[in-house]
Write an enzyme that holds these catalytic residues in place. Sequence first.
Site, short mmCIF file in Angstrom:
data_model
loop_
_atom_site.label_atom_id
_atom_site.label_comp_id
_atom_site.label_asym_id
_atom_site.label_seq_id
_atom_site.Cartn_x
_atom_site.Cartn_y
_atom_site.Cartn_z
CG LEU A 167 -2.12 1.10 1.39
CD1 LEU A 167 -3.23 0.61 1.99
CD2 LEU A 167 -1.52 2.32 1.76
N GLY A 214 -0.20 8.80 -1.32
CA GLY A 214 0.29 9.99 -2.08
C GLY A 214 0.71 9.61 -3.45
CB ILE A 222 8.38 10.11 -4.14
CG1 ILE A 222 9.64 10.82 -4.65
CG2 ILE A 222 8.78 8.77 -3.96
CD1 ILE A 222 10.05 11.34 -3.40
N GLY A 223 5.27 8.95 -5.15
CA GLY A 223 4.54 8.18 -4.95
C GLY A 223 4.04 7.48 -6.31
CE1 TYR A 256 8.12 18.28 4.13
CE2 TYR A 256 10.36 18.81 3.88
CZ TYR A 256 9.36 18.05 3.63
OH TYR A 256 9.62 17.00 2.87
#
Length: 283
Positions: A17, A20, A25-26, A157
């Site tokens: 799984l 994003g 990248i996802g 962040y």
Amino acid sequence: MIHKHWESSEMSDRTVLITGTSSGIGLATAVAAARAGWHVIATMRNTAKAGPLLAAAEEAGVTVDLRTLDVTDPASVEACLAGVDRLDALVNNAGAGHIGTLEQESLDDVRAVMEVNFFGVLHVTKAALPLLRAGKGRVLTVTSVGGVVGQPFNEAYCAAKFAVEGYMESLAPVAATAGVSVSVVEPGAVASEFVSNVGLTDDAAEQAGPYAPALAAYLDRTRGAFANAQAAEDVAAGILDLLAAERPAFRMLTSDAARAFAGVKLKDLDGSAVQGLTSGWVA
């Protein structure tokens, strides 16, 4: 970095799984994993944005299991995982960039960054762990070199990514006692929509008041870094290496630039020294 190519038959019964997956990248990881033979549950908050993923999958001649998942919504996480019978790996990739500095933003802004980049990872990992324990699986979390080195105008962040790194480093030896490996993936600058999604306007520096010169200098430096950014597909190849590794390292820095930058702070580049130390505390 040397990437091993795996035949589809080696992974055909394994499920991963990935959060994003609408871009960057996802998306690249979802397609690469499907090409390697994994059954890919590709998730995103808004499946109306699935066009690029589905097009890339079609071009690669693979399919993905597309599902809605908002990592900040526990009910959404529960609903997504409810239909999963087997899970061999989780890739926590969903995240959001943020540029700002403390004096000029609200604490609600900071909390929102933490919700996506920290608590979102925890929501999904907590829900997935029973399935991962059953299959002796693994958790891979995409963090950032910003989880190692604090960076100007990235306070919120970096705080979220530091938090993820600390949480996963602490969880890893505990999860290992139940057969689950935990790793973090630390890219540097990556060619994706990540920067554009931050939402900075061209006149952002002019609106930064006393911090205007500093922000202008930071933005100039950042544009240069992303002009030479690593391809998302290369990061995805590294993630596939971790998915396939018999004993995945705790930490993967995905490029020479990332290793050089984080190496200013880290000498234990693959995390083995810390894991060797703390694993002894729970053995």
